[in-house]
Design a protein around this motif. Structure first.
Motif, mmCIF file in Angstrom:
data_model
loop_
_atom_site.group_PDB
_atom_site.id
_atom_site.type_symbol
_atom_site.label_atom_id
_atom_site.label_comp_id
_atom_site.label_asym_id
_atom_site.label_seq_id
_atom_site.Cartn_x
_atom_site.Cartn_y
_atom_site.Cartn_z
ATOM 1 N N ASN A 174 0.818 -1.217 0.000
ATOM 2 C CA ASN A 174 0.000 0.000 0.000
ATOM 3 C C ASN A 174 0.849 1.264 0.000
ATOM 4 O OD1 ASN A 174 -1.765 -2.182 0.790
ATOM 5 N ND2 ASN A 174 -3.247 -0.657 1.474
ATOM 6 N N ILE A 175 1.985 1.211 0.675
ATOM 7 C CA ILE A 175 2.825 2.403 0.798
ATOM 8 C C ILE A 175 3.334 2.875 -0.564
ATOM 9 C CG2 ILE A 175 5.040 1.207 1.124
ATOM 10 C CD1 ILE A 175 5.661 3.272 3.324
ATOM 11 N N LEU A 176 3.375 1.965 -1.533
ATOM 12 C CA LEU A 176 3.863 2.317 -2.865
ATOM 13 C C LEU A 176 2.900 3.254 -3.589
ATOM 14 C CD1 LEU A 176 5.223 -1.181 -3.989
ATOM 15 C CD2 LEU A 176 6.468 0.686 -2.873
ATOM 16 N N VAL A 177 1.632 3.208 -3.221
ATOM 17 C CA VAL A 177 0.666 4.142 -3.807
ATOM 18 C C VAL A 177 1.077 5.569 -3.493
ATOM 19 C CG1 VAL A 177 -1.734 4.910 -3.808
ATOM 20 C CG2 VAL A 177 -1.214 2.466 -3.667
ATOM 21 N N GLY A 178 1.485 5.801 -2.236
ATOM 22 C CA GLY A 178 1.943 7.133 -1.843
ATOM 23 C C GLY A 178 3.193 7.564 -2.578
ATOM 24 N N VAL A 179 4.064 6.611 -2.870
ATOM 25 C CA VAL A 179 5.279 6.917 -3.630
ATOM 26 C C VAL A 179 4.921 7.415 -5.026
ATOM 27 C CG1 VAL A 179 7.343 5.910 -4.683
ATOM 28 C CG2 VAL A 179 6.731 5.308 -2.334
ATOM 29 N N VAL A 180 3.983 6.725 -5.664
ATOM 30 C CA VAL A 180 3.544 7.132 -7.007
ATOM 31 C C VAL A 180 2.857 8.491 -6.958
ATOM 32 C CG1 VAL A 180 1.982 6.565 -8.913
ATOM 33 C CG2 VAL A 180 3.350 4.758 -7.832
ATOM 34 N N GLN A 181 2.063 8.716 -5.929
ATOM 35 C CA GLN A 181 1.308 9.978 -5.820
ATOM 36 C C GLN A 181 2.182 11.171 -5.460
ATOM 37 O OE1 GLN A 181 -1.541 8.553 -2.921
ATOM 38 N NE2 GLN A 181 -3.177 8.443 -4.453
ATOM 39 N N ASP A 182 3.377 10.924 -4.960
ATOM 40 C CA ASP A 182 4.270 12.016 -4.576
ATOM 41 C C ASP A 182 4.908 12.622 -5.825
ATOM 42 O OD1 ASP A 182 6.059 13.781 -3.517
ATOM 43 O OD2 ASP A 182 7.156 12.324 -2.305
ATOM 44 N N GLN A 183 4.318 13.692 -6.289
ATOM 45 C CA GLN A 183 4.804 14.369 -7.490
ATOM 46 C C GLN A 183 5.538 15.662 -7.121
ATOM 47 O OE1 GLN A 183 4.275 13.070 -10.768
ATOM 48 N NE2 GLN A 183 3.617 11.243 -9.629
ATOM 49 N N SER A 184 6.157 15.674 -5.941
ATOM 50 C CA SER A 184 6.826 16.878 -5.432
ATOM 51 C C SER A 184 8.189 17.119 -6.057
ATOM 52 C CB SER A 184 6.990 16.765 -3.914
ATOM 53 O OG SER A 184 7.887 15.706 -3.581
ATOM 54 N N GLY A 185 8.685 16.158 -6.806
ATOM 55 C CA GLY A 185 10.033 16.273 -7.359
ATOM 56 C C GLY A 185 11.035 15.383 -6.662
ATOM 57 N N LYS A 186 10.623 14.787 -5.558
ATOM 58 C CA LYS A 186 11.493 13.854 -4.849
ATOM 59 C C LYS A 186 11.622 12.574 -5.657
ATOM 60 C CE LYS A 186 11.790 11.218 -0.533
ATOM 61 N NZ LYS A 186 11.136 10.911 0.785
ATOM 62 N N SER A 187 12.826 12.000 -5.702
ATOM 63 C CA SER A 187 13.023 10.748 -6.422
ATOM 64 C C SER A 187 13.136 9.587 -5.443
ATOM 65 C CB SER A 187 14.278 10.820 -7.297
ATOM 66 O OG SER A 187 15.441 10.997 -6.497
ATOM 67 N N TYR A 188 12.738 8.414 -5.897
ATOM 68 C CA TYR A 188 12.757 7.215 -5.069
ATOM 69 C C TYR A 188 13.511 6.103 -5.797
ATOM 70 C CZ TYR A 188 8.897 9.293 -2.373
ATOM 71 O OH TYR A 188 8.106 10.112 -1.593
ATOM 72 N N LYS A 189 14.470 5.480 -5.115
ATOM 73 C CA LYS A 189 15.101 4.270 -5.647
ATOM 74 C C LYS A 189 14.235 3.093 -5.221
ATOM 75 C CE LYS A 189 19.626 3.625 -5.413
ATOM 76 N NZ LYS A 189 20.966 3.213 -4.860
ATOM 77 N N MET A 190 13.756 2.304 -6.183
ATOM 78 C CA MET A 190 12.770 1.266 -5.881
ATOM 79 C C MET A 190 13.304 -0.116 -6.251
ATOM 80 S SD MET A 190 9.914 0.820 -4.428
ATOM 81 C CE MET A 190 9.525 2.574 -4.296
ATOM 82 N N ASP A 191 13.095 -1.068 -5.350
ATOM 83 C CA ASP A 191 13.577 -2.432 -5.539
ATOM 84 C C ASP A 191 13.021 -3.062 -6.814
ATOM 85 O OD1 ASP A 191 14.584 -4.982 -5.172
ATOM 86 O OD2 ASP A 191 12.999 -5.589 -3.801
ATOM 87 N N HIS A 192 13.932 -3.439 -7.701
ATOM 88 C CA HIS A 192 13.577 -4.157 -8.920
ATOM 89 C C HIS A 192 14.387 -5.459 -8.982
ATOM 90 C CE1 HIS A 192 11.643 -4.585 -12.714
ATOM 91 N NE2 HIS A 192 12.671 -4.274 -13.484
ATOM 92 N N TYR A 193 14.755 -5.942 -7.765
ATOM 93 C CA TYR A 193 15.569 -7.152 -7.617
ATOM 94 C C TYR A 193 14.724 -8.339 -7.166
ATOM 95 C CZ TYR A 193 18.684 -10.420 -5.169
ATOM 96 O OH TYR A 193 19.312 -11.551 -4.705
ATOM 97 N N ALA A 194 13.996 -8.173 -6.064
ATOM 98 C CA ALA A 194 13.250 -9.286 -5.470
ATOM 99 C C ALA A 194 11.879 -9.430 -6.120
ATOM 100 C CB ALA A 194 13.101 -9.079 -3.972
ATOM 101 N N THR A 195 11.536 -10.648 -6.487
ATOM 102 C CA THR A 195 10.208 -10.952 -7.021
ATOM 103 C C THR A 195 9.283 -11.311 -5.865
ATOM 104 O OG1 THR A 195 11.120 -11.771 -9.096
ATOM 105 C CG2 THR A 195 8.878 -12.460 -8.537
ATOM 106 N N ARG A 196 8.123 -10.674 -5.841
ATOM 107 C CA ARG A 196 7.160 -10.891 -4.768
ATOM 108 C C ARG A 196 5.814 -11.293 -5.372
ATOM 109 N NH1 ARG A 196 9.455 -7.213 -0.514
ATOM 110 N NH2 ARG A 196 11.384 -6.455 -1.422
ATOM 111 N N TYR A 197 4.957 -11.834 -4.507
ATOM 112 C CA TYR A 197 3.648 -12.329 -4.950
ATOM 113 C C TYR A 197 2.573 -11.721 -4.045
ATOM 114 C CZ TYR A 197 6.703 -15.404 -7.505
ATOM 115 O OH TYR A 197 7.689 -15.871 -8.343
ATOM 116 N N PRO A 198 2.298 -10.423 -4.232
ATOM 117 C CA PRO A 198 1.391 -9.710 -3.319
ATOM 118 C C PRO A 198 0.020 -10.381 -3.250
ATOM 119 C CG PRO A 198 1.753 -8.462 -5.344
ATOM 120 C CD PRO A 198 2.750 -9.573 -5.343
ATOM 121 N N THR A 199 -0.455 -10.547 -2.026
ATOM 122 C CA THR A 199 -1.689 -11.299 -1.775
ATOM 123 C C THR A 199 -2.621 -10.466 -0.908
ATOM 124 O OG1 THR A 199 -0.487 -13.392 -1.953
ATOM 125 C CG2 THR A 199 -2.592 -13.454 -0.798
#
Length: 300
Positions: A174-199
């Motif tokens: 859920n916290i990732l929704v806030g990351v996407v919505q943050d259009q303030s100019g702040k940048s985020y490094k986001m994990d693209h390494y681990a594969t997950r299976y959100p349930t």
């Protein structure tokens, strides 16, 4: 006959979904326990207070106990190993001993992080090998429960969860929704390494209601997981598409976590769920599709 159910961690994202599902079920009486909150149907109880826990359980006389309370944040567990040990290991041990004496079925919610992520998919019989303290404490909780002879217990391992939540930061998805919505100019490094299976927590809750009515023997360890693979970065792309927002401020990071303060994450802990499907419950696992669920939820 009324089914009497105790839900621990009932104010959390999973616990509240479980509480709601059992409360809606006919002929069920639910005692919803929370650590720091009371009112609105919640009963405040410190699960580390063994005498008080035993008193509450003896007075209520549960048939089933769904143990959702845990230290679920790997980073926090690393910073407070003693606290994680108490909540994730000592409390399950207590509940298993009470299961033996009070004759209730204990359902312990565990995690895919008991595995090292090197050889998925993992059946329930696979050898656990956690790579971080959080996974180790959850495995130790499993072993404590299984070590109490005479206890009736079911361990259910689940992956990263999402679902209805008052605040986005309540789950790692859920916290990732806030990351996407943050259009303030702040940048985020986001994990693209681990594969997950959100349930979805709602799916798990509904599954547990069906499991409580199951008349055949239940294996001591079950896996419950969606099958759609995502990295956290890929989840962000889904949210950006649904919300119609740019995502250039989110930078994919395909490297494993390293450096001081980094908590090790397994690469791919996909859970094999055939044994769970073989139980033959109505509607099977009843899993939601990730993007479809979020499209409906974010409309609200």
């Amino acid at each position: 006959m009324v089914l009497k159910v105790i839900v621990t961690g009932a104010s959390g994202v999973l616990g509240s979904a479980v509480r709601k599902a059992f409360t809606a079920s006919a002929a069920t009486e639910v005692l919803s326990l929370a650590h720091s909150r009371s009112g609105d149907g919640l009963t405040k109880l410190d699960l580390l207070d063994e005498p008080e826990v035993e008193k509450v359980f003896r007075d209520f006389k549960p048939n089933w106990v769904i143990h959702c309370a845990a230290e679920r944040r790997p980073d926090v567990a690393e910073k407070d190993p003693e606290g994680a040990q108490k909540l994730n290991v000592e409390v399950p041990d207590l509940l298993a001993r009470l299961s033996k004496t009070l004759k209730f079925t204990l359902v312990y919610i565990s995690t895919d992080y008991v595995f090292d992520g090197t050889s998925p998919p993992y059946p329930p019989s696979a050898r656990p090998n956690p790579v971080q303290l959080y996974g180790q404490t959850k495995l130790d909780g499993e072993l404590r429960i299984l070590g109490v002879e005479g206890a009736t217990a079911v361990i259910i391992r689940v992956p990263v969860l999402y679902g209805p939540a008052p605040n986005n930061f309540d789950t790692a998805v859920n916290i990732l929704v806030g990351v996407v919505q943050d259009q303030s100019g702040k940048s985020y490094k986001m994990d693209h390494y681990a594969t997950r299976y959100p349930t979805c927590t709602v799916d798990i809750a509904n599954f547990l209601v069906k499991l409580s009515a199951h008349k055949k023997p239940i294996p001591p360890v079950l896996h419950y997981s969606a099958n759609e693979p995502f990295t956290k970065y890929e989840m962000c792309l889904v949210f950006a598409q649904i919300l119609g927002l740019p995502h250039s401020h989110i930078i994919p990071d395909a490297e494993p976590p390293t450096g001081a303060g980094a908590t090790t994450r397994p690469k791919d802990c996909k859970l094999y769920t055939q044994e769970t499907e073989d139980l033959g419950l109505e509607d099977g696992l009843g899993l939601s599709l990730f993007e479809e669920w979020w499209m409906e939820y974010l409309k609200k």
